[in-house]
Write a protein that holds these residues in place. Structure first.
Motif, PDB file in Angstrom:
ATOM      1  N   LEU A 513      -9.833  10.783  -1.114  1.00 49.37           N
ATOM      2  CA  LEU A 513      -9.531   9.547  -1.844  1.00 49.37           C
ATOM      3  C   LEU A 513      -8.175   9.640  -2.550  1.00 49.37           C
ATOM      4  CD1 LEU A 513     -11.933   7.239  -3.710  1.00 49.37           C
ATOM      5  CD2 LEU A 513      -9.729   7.752  -4.724  1.00 49.37           C
ATOM      6  N   SER A 514      -7.867  10.796  -3.104  1.00 53.49           N
ATOM      7  CA  SER A 514      -6.593  10.946  -3.818  1.00 53.49           C
ATOM      8  C   SER A 514      -5.413  10.826  -2.853  1.00 53.49           C
ATOM      9  CB  SER A 514      -6.556  12.288  -4.549  1.00 53.49           C
ATOM     10  OG  SER A 514      -7.512  12.277  -5.588  1.00 53.49           O
ATOM     11  N   ARG A 515      -5.583  11.369  -1.661  1.00 55.20           N
ATOM     12  CA  ARG A 515      -4.513  11.217  -0.665  1.00 55.20           C
ATOM     13  C   ARG A 515      -4.326   9.744  -0.322  1.00 55.20           C
ATOM     14  NH1 ARG A 515      -6.167  16.413   1.213  1.00 55.20           N
ATOM     15  NH2 ARG A 515      -7.929  15.512   2.330  1.00 55.20           N
ATOM     16  N   ARG A 521      -2.891   3.678   0.659  1.00 54.36           N
ATOM     17  CA  ARG A 521      -3.859   3.152   1.622  1.00 54.36           C
ATOM     18  C   ARG A 521      -5.003   2.550   0.816  1.00 54.36           C
ATOM     19  NH1 ARG A 521      -6.074   7.412   4.115  1.00 54.36           N
ATOM     20  NH2 ARG A 521      -4.745   9.107   3.377  1.00 54.36           N
ATOM     21  N   TRP A 522      -4.766   1.319   0.361  1.00 48.88           N
ATOM     22  CA  TRP A 522      -5.721   0.673  -0.536  1.00 48.88           C
ATOM     23  C   TRP A 522      -7.101   0.556   0.079  1.00 48.88           C
ATOM     24  CZ3 TRP A 522      -4.954   0.059  -5.512  1.00 48.88           C
ATOM     25  CH2 TRP A 522      -3.632   0.024  -5.990  1.00 48.88           C
ATOM     26  N   LEU A 528     -13.574   4.926   0.363  1.00 45.39           N
ATOM     27  CA  LEU A 528     -14.025   6.259  -0.064  1.00 45.39           C
ATOM     28  C   LEU A 528     -14.663   6.239  -1.448  1.00 45.39           C
ATOM     29  CD1 LEU A 528     -10.914   8.102   1.325  1.00 45.39           C
ATOM     30  CD2 LEU A 528     -13.269   8.673   1.983  1.00 45.39           C
ATOM     31  N   ALA A 529     -14.582   5.109  -2.128  1.00 44.70           N
ATOM     32  CA  ALA A 529     -15.137   4.991  -3.477  1.00 44.70           C
ATOM     33  C   ALA A 529     -16.661   4.973  -3.436  1.00 44.70           C
ATOM     34  CB  ALA A 529     -14.628   3.722  -4.144  1.00 44.70           C
ATOM     35  N   LEU A 530     -17.275   5.374  -4.530  1.00 44.31           N
ATOM     36  CA  LEU A 530     -18.738   5.295  -4.613  1.00 44.31           C
ATOM     37  C   LEU A 530     -19.199   3.854  -4.496  1.00 44.31           C
ATOM     38  CD1 LEU A 530     -19.655   7.822  -7.452  1.00 44.31           C
ATOM     39  CD2 LEU A 530     -20.121   8.051  -5.002  1.00 44.31           C
ATOM     40  N   ASP A 531     -18.385   2.915  -4.978  1.00 48.67           N
ATOM     41  CA  ASP A 531     -18.734   1.498  -4.900  1.00 48.67           C
ATOM     42  C   ASP A 531     -17.513   0.722  -4.379  1.00 48.67           C
ATOM     43  OD1 ASP A 531     -19.394  -1.145  -5.238  1.00 48.67           O
ATOM     44  OD2 ASP A 531     -19.741  -1.013  -7.409  1.00 48.67           O
TER      45      ASP A 531
ATOM     46  N   ALA B 439     -13.298  13.131 -14.621  1.00 51.73           N
ATOM     47  CA  ALA B 439     -13.983  14.328 -14.111  1.00 51.73           C
ATOM     48  C   ALA B 439     -14.166  14.283 -12.597  1.00 51.73           C
ATOM     49  CB  ALA B 439     -15.331  14.505 -14.796  1.00 51.73           C
ATOM     50  N   THR B 440     -13.840  13.145 -11.994  1.00 54.66           N
ATOM     51  CA  THR B 440     -13.846  13.029 -10.529  1.00 54.66           C
ATOM     52  C   THR B 440     -12.943  11.864 -10.136  1.00 54.66           C
ATOM     53  OG1 THR B 440     -15.145  12.484  -8.549  1.00 54.66           O
ATOM     54  CG2 THR B 440     -15.989  11.670 -10.618  1.00 54.66           C
ATOM     55  N   ASP B 441     -12.484  11.902  -8.866  1.00 52.06           N
ATOM     56  CA  ASP B 441     -11.579  10.857  -8.365  1.00 52.06           C
ATOM     57  C   ASP B 441     -12.296   9.770  -7.581  1.00 52.06           C
ATOM     58  OD1 ASP B 441      -9.591  12.588  -9.284  1.00 52.06           O
ATOM     59  OD2 ASP B 441      -9.231  13.471  -7.306  1.00 52.06           O
TER      60      ASP B 441
END
Lengths: 610, 610
Positions: A513-515, A521-522, A528-531, B439-441
């Motif tokens: 996600l950080s990359r 790359r919106w 990749l987000a949890l939501d 604490a997380t991305d």
């Protein structure tokens, strides 16, 4: 199939519809994993040293969610959502009245093995001993044969569930077996809930989260609760607990169990109390036992049993700021006081073990005396009960029954780690399963957050499963939005703990996600987000235009002033000029310093790439 | 008065309206605190051993919010909201174009005292030394006289601001002076911001929170930003930072400063960059210096200065997953690379100190190389800069300038405490001021939560102020709802840390709320909450009827099945029967056991109070 011939009245409503369809930019995928068969005719007495493979094997389908990224790669994540996210729309959904396929029934399982009863009865107090079996004879008795993950693991046997879990977690199957055998992990998988996808709860594995659902006398219907189960697992709930206390308890649970891809937990005393119209004093062991059997038969995977609330502990809670806040704990305390007798859950505990062993239902030993406020944290009542839970853990394990231990509650941050330390010391490192804890009492309406702070901390210290808390805690029953908020918040707490514990695969998703974030790359950042839905919606609020999804800036800085963009320029510039180490840049600095003087001291030089 | 003769164009909109009126069930109250005068004609050279009291004194009004409880008592809480919550409605509000009363101008202050320059120049590297003063001469120079809280504290002088703070925090004023003198706490209070209510940032005091506001090139107006300031302080922001980067920077800041009851921080490099149309290479020391003076004159209380981003550290960030994510850090890195010279913020740092000392503006030494992802946490780039911030801290303090140190960012929980340890070791325990850390991305859309987990942890370890993160972090600019969510979330993190640190008065509020909860005083539970409106709204969703506000049950359990009620029954029963100790209940048990047998073994006995 839904059992309408229940002890409850037929439910007034059927369940027509639940949320189906894939999550943003991803699809369901399955990994085929072989489960070899067992030789049912083997004459070698257990324990086996290894599995035989003479019986027929199967290929199991281990689920994952595959996130498709815009750079052509993909990223698989652990998935709890069952087939619902595999359906294109709700129209494709299986018949909810029939339920999910009974997959685990087709898997080969080892034959029964000894429960390995070798308990040392504790006799340091005057209470009736809970090790007496139903026949009235004191232990030890000849070890009965049982079919539980714990007994199989101790016998050196690897079950299909263990193989499934190893593939799902990306770990060696022997680690799974070892942790289960040691009692440091549990696999809640009632033989009568064959629809479930096996999962493991233990500190060596990914931290799990539970979502509580269930109607009450005041509000909510069966259809709502089934939708909450589907919704909670969609967003990542690893187990759900049905805490219904109102009408239709049996029918609600039936609909949930037959359609749940995750293990289901309950608190049987709630239904038992309904059967006596809410009068704790009217409860009996026999009525409770029959309720437990009813729920075991139905397929409940783990049960909260508040067997550690002993008569002599009750007065310890009388001077607390918030007394007893556990419903189960207060019911049993009321019973004990009303009868002036020791809790029937404690005196009949061995019999309870025999029942649970038959189905491989896992104990979740309840913390009926957990603190309900910061003021009451880590007090004598709480820790007295925890010690008793340790005693009960040894008895349950001697019967081959898997055990986890429930924990608080409300605890300030500086007192959290001690809870894990004592639980591990007194309860043989049985998986700890905590409700939060809330790190402060002063934010009703935000207790998902007050508790996520405590939950992350306690999970980092070794708690294996976190029971979510929703924004409605202390105020009302959660609706679907609250359930999602609670689940996502607890996924955050659990994942933060996995990162802190150095769980092998945890950081991969953060890095991915950080990359995506750094490279603007919106869509991948959302995916990749949890939501993903909320992330996208928030981005659209400020920059709704579609081109903004590929723009190399964000709304915080605007196009000409973006640290990420400048940072990329720096990276390019440094690479072009070989400025990749401190030494190189210092050498370059000296050189440029000379150039600077030679060139007549011009201050303004063009910025490459700006 | 709003200065319309600014370097910016006159703002297109005036500010008509902000949120006014009391918070639920509470009202503004003030405690009168005497500030004795100083003898301006005293001939004794400083440092004084005690304050003289010959000059005229004043009575200061120290604010608090008084929560009225339904049991007739009240509970006072620390209050940051200024007079806005003292107005009945927006119609009563002062003229925003005039601003708040310039109260601190009327307070007696000590005369200037020596800045106590006694710095040891660090010369362990090849960079130009930052201790050179503006005159070009190397240190030491004769100690100039300054009027800063640090210099006064070191001289043994107690200022009105220190007395105000001692009353506000409920601590001894000597603790305030000592901590400021040691550089472990700061009082950001520019002489040119006399409208502010003094507050302190230091680990021995209540953990503080900052709310970032400010427009960007993409969105938002002056009126919106002033409302955000009022809104953020209403819910508990202890300071605000105006991070505007778009048009009307000067005018926006003027409206905010003249109406802000809390200290205001800025990042002057943002405005400097606007002046050169966003081209970092075009920045100069002179342009930056003039921007700083402009902001000091206006009344900014603390300034983020990224003077630790040294040329030789820049390549350390090139191989990171997320490079340089600090805007200020990336601007300075770009400048360094463009010119192949050391940062002008570093080479002119002593001159900057002289400017800030004149106004008593506090340094917030920026972490331009803070990690922007879990992958980059605690890396060489981050800690190299932190070491340099320690060097700059000593220089600033030698000039009599107060200093705090900014911290990360994105850090997994297991690496958080090390940040505090190194900051304290290298920066002489200057107050640490951190952004989260997250604490997380993996949870964009929920970064108020990912960061609250880290924030609570880092504050427990000693961080003095937490910069809030809103749900919009990484995705867009916060609206009013986001600002409130960010502030409340950070009040939770800060308070959780205060509980864990054993801050003397922290737990009083938890206990008060927990008692209200246990006694079903719903309105008091709302009133004592950090956000009474949301708590009440959530309760009303399930049980909207007014009688439910006094009902002895809640929607989670319903009327007949409530652990709190049963718990109260137990308490009553135990008290009635003298069952208040383990011994008593065991004696009672034996007696009852005999009665039980005598009475023929009847199982069912009536439950008292059920």
């Amino acid at each position: 199939m839904i059992d309408h011939a229940s002890t409850d009245a037929r439910p007034s409503t059927s369940v027509e519809d639940v949320t189906c369809g894939p999550i943003y930019a991803s699809h369901k995928t399955y990994l085929g994993v072989a489960a070899p068969g067992y030789d049912d005719n083997a004459t070698t007495p257990p324990p086996f040293t290894d599995n035989t493979t003479d019986g027929p094997g199967v290929t199991m389908q281990v689920p994952a969610r595959r996130i498709e990224l815009t750079d052509g790669t993909s990223f698989d994540v652990y998935d709890t959502s069952g087939p619902y996210t595999g359906y294109t729309t709700a129209a494709d959904c299986h018949d909810l009245a029939v339920g999910l396929p009974r997959t685990r029934e087709e898997w080969p399982h080892p034959r029964p093995v000894p429960a390995s009863v070798s308990v040392t009865a504790s006799s340091s107090h005057s209470s009736p001993s809970p090790v007496a079996t139903s026949s009235g004879a004191p232990a030890p008795a000849p070890a009965p044969l049982v079919r539980t993950q714990l007994a199989w693991a101790r016998a050196g046997l690897i079950t299909p569930e263990m193989r499934f879990i190893a593939a799902r977690e990306g770990v060696d199957v022997e680690l799974v077996r070892e942790e289960v055998a040691a009692g440091r992990a549990v696999i809640p998988a009632n033989h009568r809930h064959p629809e479930s996808e096996p999962m493991i709860i233990g500190k060596r594995f990914m931290t799990k989260i539970n979502a509580n659902i269930g109607n009450s006398a005041v509000t909510s219907s069966i259809a709502e609760e089934v939708e909450k189960m589907v919704w909670a697992t969609r967003w990542g709930a690893d187990t759900i607990m049905d805490l219904s206390t109102g009408k239709d308890i049996h029918a609600t649970r039936e609909w949930i169990l037959r359609n749940s891809p995750v293990p289901v937990g309950t608190v049987p005393i709630y239904q038992a109390l309904e059967k006596v119209n809410g009068d704790p004093a009217a409860l009996t062991w026999e009525l409770y036992r029959d309720t437990v059997i009813e729920q075991c038969e139905q397929g409940v995977d783990y049960m909260t049993v508040h067997a550690g609330v002993l008569l002599r502990y009750v007065p310890l809670a009388a001077t607390r700021v918030t007394g007893i806040v556990s419903r189960g704990g207060s019911i049993m305390a009321a019973w004990c006081l009303a009868h002036h007798r020791e809790s029937f859950l404690y005196t009949h505990f061995a019999e309870l073990c025999e029942i649970l062993a038959r189905y491989d239902v896992t104990f979740s030993l309840g913390d009926g005396l957990r603190p309900g406020s910061i003021a009451d944290a880590n007090d004598e009542a709480q820790f007295a009960e925890l010690r008793t839970l340790g005693e009960l853990t040894r008895i349950a394990k001697a019967h081959g029954v898997q055990v986890m231990i429930e924990g608080p509650g409300h605890v300030p941050m500086d007192k959290i780690v001690e809870n894990v330390r004592l639980e591990e010391q007194w309860c043989e490192e049985a998986p700890f399963y905590t409700l939060g804890p809330l790190a402060t009492d002063i934010a009703p309406g935000y207790d998902h957050i007050t508790s996520a702070i405590g939950a992350a901390r306690i999970a980092e210290a070794g708690t294996a499963m976190l029971c979510y808390v929703t924004p409605k805690e202390h105020l009302g029953l959660p609706n679907l939005d609250d359930v999602k908020t609670g689940v996502i918040t607890y996924k955050i707490a659990a994942h933060s703990a996995d990162l802190a514990k150095g769980h092998p695969r945890a950081q991969e998703r953060d890095d991915e996600l950080s990359r995506a974030r750094f490279e603007f790359r919106w869509k991948d950042q959302f995916a990749l987000a949890l939501d993903p839905d909320t992330a996208r919606e928030f981005h659209d609020e400020t920059l709704p235009a579609e081109p903004a999804k590929t723009a190399h800036f964000c709304s915080m800085c605007g196009p000409k002033f973006c640290s990420m963009r400048i940072s990329q320029d720096i990276r390019d510039y440094a690479a072009e000029h070989g400025l990749e180490t401190v030494e190189a840049i210092e050498a370059g600095m000296a050189e440029k310093s000379a150039e600077f003087a030679d060139a007549g001291g011009r201050v303004y030089l063009p910025l490459s790439g700006a």
